[in-house]
Design a protein around this motif. Structure first.
Motif, PDB file in Angstrom:
ATOM      1  N   VAL A  48       0.832  -1.202   0.000  1.00  0.00           N
ATOM      2  CA  VAL A  48       0.000   0.000   0.000  1.00  0.00           C
ATOM      3  C   VAL A  48       0.869   1.256   0.000  1.00  0.00           C
ATOM      4  N   GLU A  49       1.996   1.228   0.691  1.00  0.00           N
ATOM      5  CA  GLU A  49       2.866   2.393   0.797  1.00  0.00           C
ATOM      6  C   GLU A  49       3.952   2.399  -0.278  1.00  0.00           C
ATOM      7  N   GLU A  66       2.203   6.001  -4.747  1.00  0.00           N
ATOM      8  CA  GLU A  66       2.228   7.271  -4.020  1.00  0.00           C
ATOM      9  C   GLU A  66       1.328   8.332  -4.658  1.00  0.00           C
ATOM     10  N   ASN A  70      -2.403   7.396  -4.522  1.00  0.00           N
ATOM     11  CA  ASN A  70      -2.954   7.520  -3.171  1.00  0.00           C
ATOM     12  C   ASN A  70      -3.258   8.974  -2.804  1.00  0.00           C
ATOM     13  N   ARG A  71      -2.554   9.926  -3.432  1.00  0.00           N
ATOM     14  CA  ARG A  71      -2.789  11.352  -3.150  1.00  0.00           C
ATOM     15  C   ARG A  71      -3.695  12.006  -4.194  1.00  0.00           C
TER      16      ARG A  71
END
Length: 190
Positions: free
Chosen positions: A48-49, A54, A57-58
């Motif tokens: 997920v990270e 990245e 996710n934003r």
């Protein structure tokens, strides 16, 4: 064939469409997300990270279509879920505004353009416009269409391929079985 794995199963995909950087999403139709119950199992935190997720996710989310909008690889990305049941088809329509108006391009002032103008003073001021559509490797061929409407005071001077239809722009309808490229040169009608 009955009793084979994946036979009769809904096809669920996360689709990303890459468009010129700064493009604004106007509307997106045809998308649909799986039921939330299928997201109960959480993936490993390291996944997920991941740096690969990245930007996604934003991302901002369009409230009308739930399409995510973000930038990646110097492009704007529109991303959303697509589900297709067996023996069915799905149509996705994305409408967006480019961040630039290619009709407002300033004349080129580099030395080669100036030299060309000197050698060819009667040359028409032509503006290029092109579209490259890249087929996802491994994906089956799909139908593709694009409509470009120019203002009435602009004419198509040249087109590639010559089979492109459309009096004042283009109306492309083609099978996307490989990467495809279309291009036109346009001129102002005096």
């Amino acid at each position: 064939v009955k009793n084979e794995v994946m036979t009769g199963v809904r096809n669920v995909d996360w689709i990303r469409v890459y468009v010129p950087k700064g493009s604004e999403l106007l509307s997106a139709e045809g998308f649909g997300a799986p039921d939330e119950k299928y997201f109960n199992e959480k993936p490993d935190v390291s996944w997920v990270e991941s740096e690969f997720l990245e930007k996604e996710n934003r991302a901002l989310t369009d409230e009308n279509s739930m399409t995510k909008v973000y930038e990646e690889n110097n492009k704007t990305v529109f991303a959303n879920w697509l589900m297709v049941d067996p023996a069915q088809t799905a149509v996705v329509v994305i409408t967006y505004r480019l961040a630039f108006n290619f009709l407002d391009q300033a004349p080129k002032t580099d030395w080669l353009s100036k030299f060309n103008s000197f050698l060819n003073p009667d040359q028409k001021n032509l503006i290029p416009y092109s579209l490259l559509v890249q087929k996802q490797p491994g994906a089956k061929p799909s139908e593709f269409s694009s409509i470009l409407l120019l203002p009435t005071d602009w004419l198509v001077f040249w087109r590639y391929p010559e089979s492109i239809r459309g009096e004042n722009g283009w109306d492309i309808s083609d099978k996307l079985n490989s990467d495809k490229f279309w291009s036109i040169l346009i001129e102002k009608n005096n």
